[in-house]
Structure formats: C-alpha cells, structure tokens
Design a protein around this motif. Sequence first.
Motif, PDB file in Angstrom:
ATOM      1  N   ALA A 185      -4.128  14.792  13.496  1.00 41.38           N
ATOM      2  CA  ALA A 185      -5.046  15.283  14.754  1.00 41.38           C
ATOM      3  C   ALA A 185      -5.824  14.097  15.278  1.00 41.38           C
ATOM      4  O   ALA A 185      -6.126  14.228  16.518  1.00 41.38           O
ATOM      5  N   LEU A 186      -5.795  12.916  14.283  1.00 37.05           N
ATOM      6  CA  LEU A 186      -6.538  11.919  15.001  1.00 37.05           C
ATOM      7  C   LEU A 186      -5.529  10.786  15.671  1.00 37.05           C
ATOM      8  O   LEU A 186      -6.106   9.902  16.093  1.00 37.05           O
ATOM      9  N   LEU A 187      -4.290  11.001  15.566  1.00 33.66           N
ATOM     10  CA  LEU A 187      -3.259  10.057  15.888  1.00 33.66           C
ATOM     11  C   LEU A 187      -3.413   9.821  17.625  1.00 33.66           C
ATOM     12  O   LEU A 187      -3.415  10.473  17.942  1.00 33.66           O
ATOM     13  N   ARG A 188      -3.450   8.457  17.542  1.00 38.86           N
ATOM     14  CA  ARG A 188      -3.548   8.106  19.198  1.00 38.86           C
ATOM     15  C   ARG A 188      -2.456   6.777  19.247  1.00 38.86           C
ATOM     16  O   ARG A 188      -1.756   6.251  18.297  1.00 38.86           O
ATOM     17  N   ILE A 189      -1.983   6.794  20.495  1.00 35.85           N
ATOM     18  CA  ILE A 189      -0.984   5.731  20.930  1.00 35.85           C
ATOM     19  C   ILE A 189      -1.195   4.325  20.192  1.00 35.85           C
ATOM     20  O   ILE A 189      -0.466   3.264  20.227  1.00 35.85           O
ATOM     21  N   SER A 190      -2.834   4.080  20.264  1.00 37.71           N
ATOM     22  CA  SER A 190      -3.285   2.627  19.822  1.00 37.71           C
ATOM     23  C   SER A 190      -3.080   2.428  18.248  1.00 37.71           C
ATOM     24  O   SER A 190      -3.326   1.474  17.776  1.00 37.71           O
ATOM     25  N   ASP A 191      -2.515   3.553  17.613  1.00 34.72           N
ATOM     26  CA  ASP A 191      -2.453   3.259  16.017  1.00 34.72           C
ATOM     27  C   ASP A 191      -0.943   2.769  15.748  1.00 34.72           C
ATOM     28  O   ASP A 191      -0.872   2.524  14.740  1.00 34.72           O
ATOM     29  N   THR A 217      15.571   7.206  24.917  1.00 39.31           N
ATOM     30  CA  THR A 217      15.651   5.966  24.747  1.00 39.31           C
ATOM     31  C   THR A 217      14.228   5.156  24.770  1.00 39.31           C
ATOM     32  O   THR A 217      13.506   5.524  25.807  1.00 39.31           O
ATOM     33  N   ALA A 218      14.015   4.614  23.760  1.00 35.56           N
ATOM     34  CA  ALA A 218      12.415   4.066  23.757  1.00 35.56           C
ATOM     35  C   ALA A 218      12.615   3.127  22.435  1.00 35.56           C
ATOM     36  O   ALA A 218      13.339   2.695  21.436  1.00 35.56           O
ATOM     37  N   LEU A 219      11.363   2.166  22.490  1.00 29.97           N
ATOM     38  CA  LEU A 219      11.015   1.469  21.244  1.00 29.97           C
ATOM     39  C   LEU A 219       9.942   2.387  20.465  1.00 29.97           C
ATOM     40  O   LEU A 219       8.884   2.648  20.804  1.00 29.97           O
ATOM     41  N   TYR A 220      10.494   2.552  19.036  1.00 29.94           N
ATOM     42  CA  TYR A 220       9.688   3.666  18.556  1.00 29.94           C
ATOM     43  C   TYR A 220       9.031   2.844  17.218  1.00 29.94           C
ATOM     44  O   TYR A 220       9.632   2.002  16.550  1.00 29.94           O
ATOM     45  N   HIS A 221       7.639   3.000  17.116  1.00 33.77           N
ATOM     46  CA  HIS A 221       6.796   2.313  16.347  1.00 33.77           C
ATOM     47  C   HIS A 221       6.129   3.576  15.192  1.00 33.77           C
ATOM     48  O   HIS A 221       6.009   4.620  15.310  1.00 33.77           O
ATOM     49  N   CYS A 222       6.058   2.877  14.163  1.00 32.83           N
ATOM     50  CA  CYS A 222       5.211   3.773  12.983  1.00 32.83           C
ATOM     51  C   CYS A 222       3.801   3.738  13.309  1.00 32.83           C
ATOM     52  O   CYS A 222       3.289   2.790  14.164  1.00 32.83           O
ATOM     53  N   ALA A 223       2.966   4.741  12.852  1.00 35.39           N
ATOM     54  CA  ALA A 223       1.592   4.806  13.144  1.00 35.39           C
ATOM     55  C   ALA A 223       1.021   5.468  11.993  1.00 35.39           C
ATOM     56  O   ALA A 223       1.503   6.118  11.267  1.00 35.39           O
ATOM     57  N   LEU A 224      -0.324   4.979  11.567  1.00 31.37           N
ATOM     58  CA  LEU A 224      -1.227   5.299  10.294  1.00 31.37           C
ATOM     59  C   LEU A 224      -2.333   5.928  10.913  1.00 31.37           C
ATOM     60  O   LEU A 224      -2.924   5.248  11.998  1.00 31.37           O
ATOM     61  N   GLU A 225      -2.802   7.084  10.381  1.00 29.23           N
ATOM     62  CA  GLU A 225      -3.978   7.743  10.426  1.00 29.23           C
ATOM     63  C   GLU A 225      -4.514   8.558   9.365  1.00 29.23           C
ATOM     64  O   GLU A 225      -3.642   8.670   8.703  1.00 29.23           O
ATOM     65  N   PHE A 274       0.862  -1.263   0.141  1.00 24.88           N
ATOM     66  CA  PHE A 274       0.001   0.094  -0.083  1.00 24.88           C
ATOM     67  C   PHE A 274       0.894   1.366  -0.123  1.00 24.88           C
ATOM     68  O   PHE A 274       2.069   1.016   0.307  1.00 24.88           O
ATOM     69  N   SER A 275       0.221   2.413  -0.299  1.00 30.51           N
ATOM     70  CA  SER A 275       0.979   3.310  -0.305  1.00 30.51           C
ATOM     71  C   SER A 275       0.855   4.492   0.806  1.00 30.51           C
ATOM     72  O   SER A 275      -0.232   4.754   1.374  1.00 30.51           O
ATOM     73  N   LEU A 276       2.024   4.871   1.334  1.00 27.66           N
ATOM     74  CA  LEU A 276       1.850   5.835   2.811  1.00 27.66           C
ATOM     75  C   LEU A 276       1.470   6.966   2.442  1.00 27.66           C
ATOM     76  O   LEU A 276       1.229   7.920   3.313  1.00 27.66           O
ATOM     77  N   ASP A 277       1.565   7.469   1.015  1.00 26.82           N
ATOM     78  CA  ASP A 277       1.018   8.523   0.558  1.00 26.82           C
ATOM     79  C   ASP A 277      -0.527   8.683   0.895  1.00 26.82           C
ATOM     80  O   ASP A 277      -1.095   9.983   0.858  1.00 26.82           O
ATOM     81  N   ASP A 278      -1.214   7.768   1.083  1.00 30.36           N
ATOM     82  CA  ASP A 278      -2.644   7.775   1.439  1.00 30.36           C
ATOM     83  C   ASP A 278      -2.960   7.763   3.117  1.00 30.36           C
ATOM     84  O   ASP A 278      -3.990   7.866   3.212  1.00 30.36           O
ATOM     85  N   TYR A 279      -1.902   8.128   3.643  1.00 25.24           N
ATOM     86  CA  TYR A 279      -2.232   8.207   5.153  1.00 25.24           C
ATOM     87  C   TYR A 279      -1.281   9.342   5.854  1.00 25.24           C
ATOM     88  O   TYR A 279      -0.292   9.797   5.225  1.00 25.24           O
ATOM     89  N   ALA A 280      -1.708   9.827   6.796  1.00 23.74           N
ATOM     90  CA  ALA A 280      -0.813  10.635   7.808  1.00 23.74           C
ATOM     91  C   ALA A 280       0.061   9.371   8.584  1.00 23.74           C
ATOM     92  O   ALA A 280      -0.458   8.460   8.830  1.00 23.74           O
ATOM     93  N   VAL A 281       1.180   9.798   8.533  1.00 24.82           N
ATOM     94  CA  VAL A 281       2.297   8.818   9.136  1.00 24.82           C
ATOM     95  C   VAL A 281       2.932   9.716  10.536  1.00 24.82           C
ATOM     96  O   VAL A 281       3.312  10.646  10.393  1.00 24.82           O
ATOM     97  N   GLY A 282       2.819   8.883  11.574  1.00 25.36           N
ATOM     98  CA  GLY A 282       3.375   9.293  12.720  1.00 25.36           C
ATOM     99  C   GLY A 282       4.311   8.376  13.644  1.00 25.36           C
ATOM    100  O   GLY A 282       4.338   7.251  13.029  1.00 25.36           O
ATOM    101  N   TRP A 283       5.043   8.817  14.465  1.00 20.96           N
ATOM    102  CA  TRP A 283       5.867   7.930  15.313  1.00 20.96           C
ATOM    103  C   TRP A 283       5.404   7.998  16.611  1.00 20.96           C
ATOM    104  O   TRP A 283       5.123   8.977  17.293  1.00 20.96           O
TER     105      TRP A 283
END
Length: 121
Positions: free
Chosen positions: A103-109, A91-99, A27-36
């Motif tokens: 403004a809608l990005l949540r930690i559960s993403d 120092t942390a574990l870094y995850h990608c997130a999609l929304e 899929f294309s990341l251009d279709d999403y807002a992408v966060g960390w």
Amino acid sequence: EVQLQASGGGLVQAGKSLRLSCTASGFSLDDYAVGWIRQAPGKERERVICISFSGESTSYTNSVQGRFTISRHSANNTVYLHMNSLKPEDTALYHCALERHCALLRISDARGQGTQVTVSS
C-alpha cells in the motif's frame, strides 16, 4: 554487498510470455514487500504489481490484470514477474521496488537500472 538486480527482459512478439526476475544479494527479499514499476517511452513511471510478505499480490494497473502475476521464491531470494499475453503497450523499462507494505509502494521506490521489455506487434 547489497544489490538488487532486475533481469529477464528482452524482445518478444505480442501474445507471448516473459518472466522477469528481481534478485537480491546481501539482504533478504522476504523482509520486504516487492513490486514492479515500469516506464514506457515518453511516459511517466507507473506502478504495476506488488507482492506482500504473506504472498498476496496487488495490481495497480487495470491493463495487466489477468495477464501479469507475481511470485516469490525465497530459496533463490528472487521475486518473479510473470507476464502473459504481452501487448505492445507493455513495452517499458521494468524496475524492482521495495517497500514495507504494498500500500506504500511509490514510483520513487524503483531501484537499479531495470530490465527492458520490448513487445513487437
């Protein structure tokens, strides 16, 4: 196959830089807002930064403003997290997130297994 992979983590000294990659396939990341989103040892997950469809970035954590930036590379279907002047508290574990929108990005993403960043003092 649809996949989202975070990579680029490692062990670095304080003050150094690191670039994390969030790469998609199927899929294309251009279709999403992408966060960390990151999770430090013993702490809850927290939103770090996000990039919108138009390339605008949103920082959620005051501690990274001026040090972390985010960018898209559509040809590689990748979003990068550029981390400068790293501190031990990064120092942390870094995850990608999609929304749909930052403004809608949540930690559960947060998606996938993430990539570990360890900053030594």
